[in-house]
Design an enzyme around this catalytic site. Structure first.
Site, PDB file in Angstrom:
ATOM      1  N   CYS A  52      24.668  15.502  45.143  1.00  0.00           N
ATOM      2  CA  CYS A  52      25.826  15.438  44.244  1.00  0.00           C
ATOM      3  C   CYS A  52      26.411  14.027  44.226  1.00  0.00           C
ATOM      4  O   CYS A  52      26.985  13.601  43.238  1.00  0.00           O
ATOM      5  CB  CYS A  52      26.871  16.458  44.670  1.00  0.00           C
ATOM      6  SG  CYS A  52      27.275  16.374  46.409  1.00  0.00           S
ATOM      7  N   GLU A  66      24.617  14.171  34.796  1.00  0.00           N
ATOM      8  CA  GLU A  66      24.028  14.260  36.133  1.00  0.00           C
ATOM      9  C   GLU A  66      22.576  14.725  35.995  1.00  0.00           C
ATOM     10  O   GLU A  66      22.320  15.830  35.530  1.00  0.00           O
ATOM     11  CB  GLU A  66      24.833  15.273  36.959  1.00  0.00           C
ATOM     12  CG  GLU A  66      24.480  15.282  38.419  1.00  0.00           C
ATOM     13  CD  GLU A  66      25.337  16.245  39.231  1.00  0.00           C
ATOM     14  OE1 GLU A  66      25.742  17.287  38.684  1.00  0.00           O
ATOM     15  OE2 GLU A  66      25.591  15.949  40.407  1.00  0.00           O
ATOM     16  N   LYS A 116      27.515  33.775  49.455  1.00  0.00           N
ATOM     17  CA  LYS A 116      26.338  33.939  48.604  1.00  0.00           C
ATOM     18  C   LYS A 116      25.522  32.658  48.660  1.00  0.00           C
ATOM     19  O   LYS A 116      26.011  31.576  48.337  1.00  0.00           O
ATOM     20  CB  LYS A 116      26.701  34.227  47.147  1.00  0.00           C
ATOM     21  CG  LYS A 116      25.446  34.698  46.405  1.00  0.00           C
ATOM     22  CD  LYS A 116      25.507  34.553  44.922  1.00  0.00           C
ATOM     23  CE  LYS A 116      25.127  33.190  44.405  1.00  0.00           C
ATOM     24  NZ  LYS A 116      23.721  32.805  44.643  1.00  0.00           N
ATOM     25  N   GLY A 145      28.409  23.285  43.760  1.00  0.00           N
ATOM     26  CA  GLY A 145      27.367  23.415  42.746  1.00  0.00           C
ATOM     27  C   GLY A 145      27.744  22.631  41.510  1.00  0.00           C
ATOM     28  O   GLY A 145      28.429  21.604  41.591  1.00  0.00           O
ATOM     29  N   THR A 181      29.393  21.436  37.920  1.00  0.00           N
ATOM     30  CA  THR A 181      30.746  21.422  37.353  1.00  0.00           C
ATOM     31  C   THR A 181      30.914  22.578  36.364  1.00  0.00           C
ATOM     32  O   THR A 181      31.969  23.214  36.298  1.00  0.00           O
ATOM     33  CB  THR A 181      31.007  20.062  36.680  1.00  0.00           C
ATOM     34  OG1 THR A 181      31.031  19.075  37.724  1.00  0.00           O
ATOM     35  CG2 THR A 181      32.336  20.022  35.944  1.00  0.00           C
ATOM     36  N   GLU A 182      29.850  22.876  35.656  1.00  0.00           N
ATOM     37  CA  GLU A 182      29.874  23.975  34.673  1.00  0.00           C
ATOM     38  C   GLU A 182      30.272  25.298  35.354  1.00  0.00           C
ATOM     39  O   GLU A 182      31.170  25.998  34.879  1.00  0.00           O
ATOM     40  CB  GLU A 182      28.457  24.063  34.112  1.00  0.00           C
ATOM     41  CG  GLU A 182      28.271  24.938  32.932  1.00  0.00           C
ATOM     42  CD  GLU A 182      26.761  25.092  32.632  1.00  0.00           C
ATOM     43  OE1 GLU A 182      25.922  24.434  33.280  1.00  0.00           O
ATOM     44  OE2 GLU A 182      26.459  25.910  31.755  1.00  0.00           O
ATOM     45  N   GLU A 202      33.418  21.789  45.145  1.00  0.00           N
ATOM     46  CA  GLU A 202      32.698  20.520  45.368  1.00  0.00           C
ATOM     47  C   GLU A 202      31.609  20.477  44.310  1.00  0.00           C
ATOM     48  O   GLU A 202      30.645  21.233  44.383  1.00  0.00           O
ATOM     49  CB  GLU A 202      32.141  20.505  46.795  1.00  0.00           C
ATOM     50  CG  GLU A 202      31.904  19.104  47.313  1.00  0.00           C
ATOM     51  CD  GLU A 202      30.499  18.633  47.044  1.00  0.00           C
ATOM     52  OE1 GLU A 202      30.280  18.016  45.963  1.00  0.00           O
ATOM     53  OE2 GLU A 202      29.632  18.859  47.890  1.00  0.00           O
TER      54      GLU A 202
HETATM   55  P1  NAD Z   1      24.720  26.144  39.944  1.00  0.00           P
HETATM   56  O1  NAD Z   1      26.075  25.595  39.930  1.00  0.00           O
HETATM   57  O2  NAD Z   1      24.307  27.034  38.832  1.00  0.00           O
HETATM   58  O3  NAD Z   1      24.468  26.954  41.309  1.00  0.00           O
HETATM   59  C1  NAD Z   1      25.128  26.720  42.528  1.00  0.00           C
HETATM   60  C2  NAD Z   1      25.495  28.079  43.145  1.00  0.00           C
HETATM   61  O4  NAD Z   1      26.354  28.785  42.261  1.00  0.00           O
HETATM   62  C3  NAD Z   1      24.296  29.005  43.366  1.00  0.00           C
HETATM   63  O5  NAD Z   1      24.501  29.775  44.530  1.00  0.00           O
HETATM   64  C4  NAD Z   1      24.336  29.886  42.136  1.00  0.00           C
HETATM   65  O6  NAD Z   1      23.713  31.136  42.305  1.00  0.00           O
HETATM   66  C5  NAD Z   1      25.830  30.061  41.962  1.00  0.00           C
HETATM   67  N1  NAD Z   1      26.235  30.442  40.622  1.00  0.00           N
HETATM   68  C6  NAD Z   1      25.604  30.200  39.453  1.00  0.00           C
HETATM   69  N2  NAD Z   1      26.275  30.753  38.424  1.00  0.00           N
HETATM   70  C7  NAD Z   1      27.365  31.353  38.944  1.00  0.00           C
HETATM   71  C8  NAD Z   1      28.450  32.095  38.393  1.00  0.00           C
HETATM   72  N3  NAD Z   1      28.525  32.333  37.087  1.00  0.00           N
HETATM   73  N4  NAD Z   1      29.399  32.559  39.224  1.00  0.00           N
HETATM   74  C9  NAD Z   1      29.327  32.323  40.540  1.00  0.00           C
HETATM   75  N5  NAD Z   1      28.325  31.653  41.123  1.00  0.00           N
HETATM   76  C10 NAD Z   1      27.350  31.162  40.343  1.00  0.00           C
HETATM   77  O7  NAD Z   1      23.719  24.977  40.067  1.00  0.00           O
HETATM   78  P2  NAD Z   1      22.160  25.043  39.701  1.00  0.00           P
HETATM   79  O8  NAD Z   1      21.879  25.783  38.440  1.00  0.00           O
HETATM   80  O9  NAD Z   1      21.475  25.515  40.877  1.00  0.00           O
HETATM   81  O10 NAD Z   1      21.917  23.527  39.389  1.00  0.00           O
HETATM   82  C11 NAD Z   1      22.344  23.013  38.141  1.00  0.00           C
HETATM   83  C12 NAD Z   1      22.996  21.685  38.298  1.00  0.00           C
HETATM   84  O11 NAD Z   1      24.107  21.789  39.177  1.00  0.00           O
HETATM   85  C13 NAD Z   1      22.124  20.621  38.945  1.00  0.00           C
HETATM   86  O12 NAD Z   1      21.274  20.018  38.029  1.00  0.00           O
HETATM   87  C14 NAD Z   1      23.162  19.689  39.458  1.00  0.00           C
HETATM   88  O13 NAD Z   1      23.603  18.864  38.435  1.00  0.00           O
HETATM   89  C15 NAD Z   1      24.271  20.594  39.885  1.00  0.00           C
HETATM   90  N6  NAD Z   1      24.273  20.886  41.335  1.00  0.00           N
HETATM   91  C16 NAD Z   1      25.197  20.249  42.090  1.00  0.00           C
HETATM   92  C17 NAD Z   1      25.210  20.476  43.456  1.00  0.00           C
HETATM   93  C18 NAD Z   1      26.205  19.808  44.343  1.00  0.00           C
HETATM   94  O14 NAD Z   1      25.935  19.670  45.525  1.00  0.00           O
HETATM   95  N7  NAD Z   1      27.356  19.415  43.842  1.00  0.00           N
HETATM   96  C19 NAD Z   1      24.287  21.321  44.041  1.00  0.00           C
HETATM   97  C20 NAD Z   1      23.371  21.994  43.229  1.00  0.00           C
HETATM   98  C21 NAD Z   1      23.384  21.752  41.864  1.00  0.00           C
END
Ligand code: NAD
Length: 518
Positions: free
Chosen positions: A320, A417, A210, A263, A265-266, A286
């Site tokens: 990140c 972050e 995805k 993505g 941590t949440e 990661e």
């Molecule tokens: P996110 O974690 O929400 O999204 C990353 C991926 O996870 C996307 O493909 C998203 O569609 C998917 N996702 C979201 N909710 C999900 C769920 N409940 N179950 C499964 N998959 C899910 O990140 P974001 O909202 O795009 O960004 C928010 C924060 O996350 C940023 O401000 C940053 O702090 C962090 N982030 C970190 C990285 C990294 O490389 N570690 C990358 C993007 C964002």
């Protein structure tokens, strides 16, 4: 002239990608590349979503819609998992393929991506907002290197023969785990796709990926190349869609054997919980970071300023591993601050298709507002705004390069972050103190130290609890070197030989023999 501009603009392009590019070699981009693919890629076919729904993908430089993209949800995940399971069936073409041929397919994929570098870089810049010169010179070449690196591993990932007691012959097989769900973010869309596909395919797994809803376009074009170079149907399936629907359906699917997530941590917590409450699929994560970047008083000042700038502002601050807590020793604090502010003020923000641009827009309105919110909290909580602090253009999601001084460890901007172009500079006195403060975080992704003293560098690199420590450099990545986090920054490692472990089951086979001989 352009070469000079580029080497000043991107002082570490060679450090990041280990590629030597000159601006002269970068073709003039089209700012409106044609979008060829906007559907789901399942079983090597382009499909509408079962629900027939679609969503807009936005150009962050203008806020305008680029196109509509099919929106996968649970029903589409089910279809893709079925296709991936069938491709992984015992005796399937993919399972019977020689490992060297798997490597060849990956290698051909790398060749096809390299052939289409300019187009892919244009599309990445359009959808994500990162400067075209970076997409072209950093992101795409790193994708190619990553896939070539893992292509080489395909027929070299060997088990062992093991001298167990008794009349037995014992060996291990490195087997693929099976159907791997992969959920990737928007900050390096192409590169995160390659980091996930490379080790999964080299080791013989099948994939349901995805992609991030903000940046689906380049992954879909790569899907077309996956088909073009000859991967069997169902081996790779690519689904644009939302996290809470499509992403969550992958994480909780009963027939997905492993999930790899990059993505926040949440969401990492949710992925791990979904595994626990479904089929205990293997999980690698990661996640985020709040990485300390430590400048000792004996550091080369010019290098430390430039590298610290790069550590934070690269990719619009959306990394990140961004060096987002810059700890500066008290005796050089004032000079470091002055020079850092001067550097930030000279940063070129604007049209990402302009070759002189160092910083494009943030990826979307949500991130844009979130970052502005953090800037407000920095001011509110008493940090000193040294430069920037506002919006940088009247349309699109541009933010001024921002520096806060007098930052205290307890401030929100010092421990959350931000994921944007906002630098926190903190003062410290002693080595022992800075290591303790640097470790006082839930994260543990990366760290750096700038010093000429090898003993100080060693003290810090062994004292910091983080998956990567850079000494007198920052953001240096190689497909050969593992990357991943301690603590809330995740589990498992990507890249390098270590990256293969996370896509492998180890099977022990023991055979009774008439008589063992040493
Ligand atoms: P996110 O974690 O929400 O999204 C990353 C991926 O996870 C996307 O493909 C998203 O569609 C998917 N996702 C979201 N909710 C999900 C769920 N409940 N179950 C499964 N998959 C899910 O990140 P974001 O909202 O795009 O960004 C928010 C924060 O996350 C940023 O401000 C940053 O702090 C962090 N982030 C970190 C990285 C990294 O490389 N570690 C990358 C993007 C964002």
């Amino acid at each position: 002239m352009l070469r000079v501009v580029l080497s000043r603009t991107f002082p570490r392009i060679s450090g990041i990608s280990n590629c030597q590019y000159s601006a002269a070699a970068i073709p003039v981009p089209s700012a409106q590349p044609k979008v060829h693919y906007n559907k789901l890629f399942i079983n090597n076919e382009w499909q509408d979503a079962v629900s027939k729904r679609s969503f807009p993908t936005i150009n962050p430089a203008t806020g305008e819609v680029i196109c509509q993209v099919a929106e996968a949800d649970k029903a589409d995940v089910d279809k893709a998992v079925k296709a991936a399971r069938e491709a992984f069936r015992f005796g399937s073409p993919w399972r019977r393929m020689d490992a060297s041929d798997r490597g060849l397919l990956l290698s051909r994929l790398a060749d096809a991506i390299e052939r289409d570098t300019a187009y892919l870089a244009e599309l990445e810049t359009l959808d994500n907002g990162k400067p075209y010169a970076v997409s072209y010179s950093v992101d795409v070449p790193m994708v190619v290197k990553c896939l070539r690196y893992y292509a080489g591993w395909a027929d070299k990932w060997e088990g062992k023969t093991i001298p167990i007691d008794g009349d037995f012959f014992c060996y291990t097989r490195h087997e693929p785990i099976g159907v791997c769900g992969q959920i990737i973010p928007w900050n390096f869309p192409l590169l995160m796709q390659a980091w996930k596909l490379g080790p999964a395919l080299a080791t013989g797994n099948t994939v349901v990926m995805k992609v991030a809803e903000q940046t689906p376009l380049t992954a879909l074009y790569v899907a077309s190349l996956i088909k073009e170079v000859g991967f069997p149907p169902g081996v790779v399936n690519i689904l644009p869609g939302m996290g809470p629907s499509a992403g969550s359906a992958i994480a909780s699917h009963m027939d997905v054997d492993k999930v790899a997530f990059t993505g926040s941590t949440e969401v990492g917590h949710l992925i791990q919980q979904a595994s626990g409450s479904s089929n205990l699929k293997k999980v690698t994560l990661e996640l985020g970071g709040k990485s300390p970047n430590i400048i000792m008083s004996d550091a080369n000042m010019a290098e430390a300023v430039e590298q610290s700038h790069f550590a934070l502002f690269f990719n619009q601050g959306q990394c990140c591993c961004a060096g987002s807590r810059t700890y500066v020793q008290d005796t050089i604090y004032d000079e470091f601050m002055e020079r850092s502010v001067e550097r930030a003020k000279s940063r070129v923000v604007g049209d990402p298709f302009n070759m002189k641009t160092e910083q494009g827009p943030q990826v979307d309105e949500e991130q844009f507002k979130k970052i502005l919110g953090y800037i407000s909290s920095g001011k509110r909580e008493g940090a000193k705004l040294m430069c920037g602090g506002g919006v940088a253009a009247d349309r699109g999601y541009f933010i001024q390069p921002t520096i806060f001084g007098d930052v205290q460890d307890g401030m929100t901007i010092a421990h959350e972050e931000i994921f944007g172009p906002v630098m926190q500079i903190l003062k410290f006195k002693t080595l022992e103190e800075v290591v303790e403060r640097a470790n006082d975080t839930k994260y543990g992704l990366a760290a750096a130290v700038f010093t000429k003293d090898i003993d100080k560098a060693n003290y810090i690199s062994s004292g910091i609890r983080a998956g990567t420590v850079w000494i007198n450099c920052y953001n240096v990545f190689g497909a050969q070197a593992p990357f991943g986090g301690y603590k809330y920054s995740g589990n498992g490692r990507e890249l390098g030989e270590y990256g293969l472990d996370n896509y492998t089951e180890v099977k022990t086979v023991t055979i009774k023999v008439p008589q063992k001989n040493s």
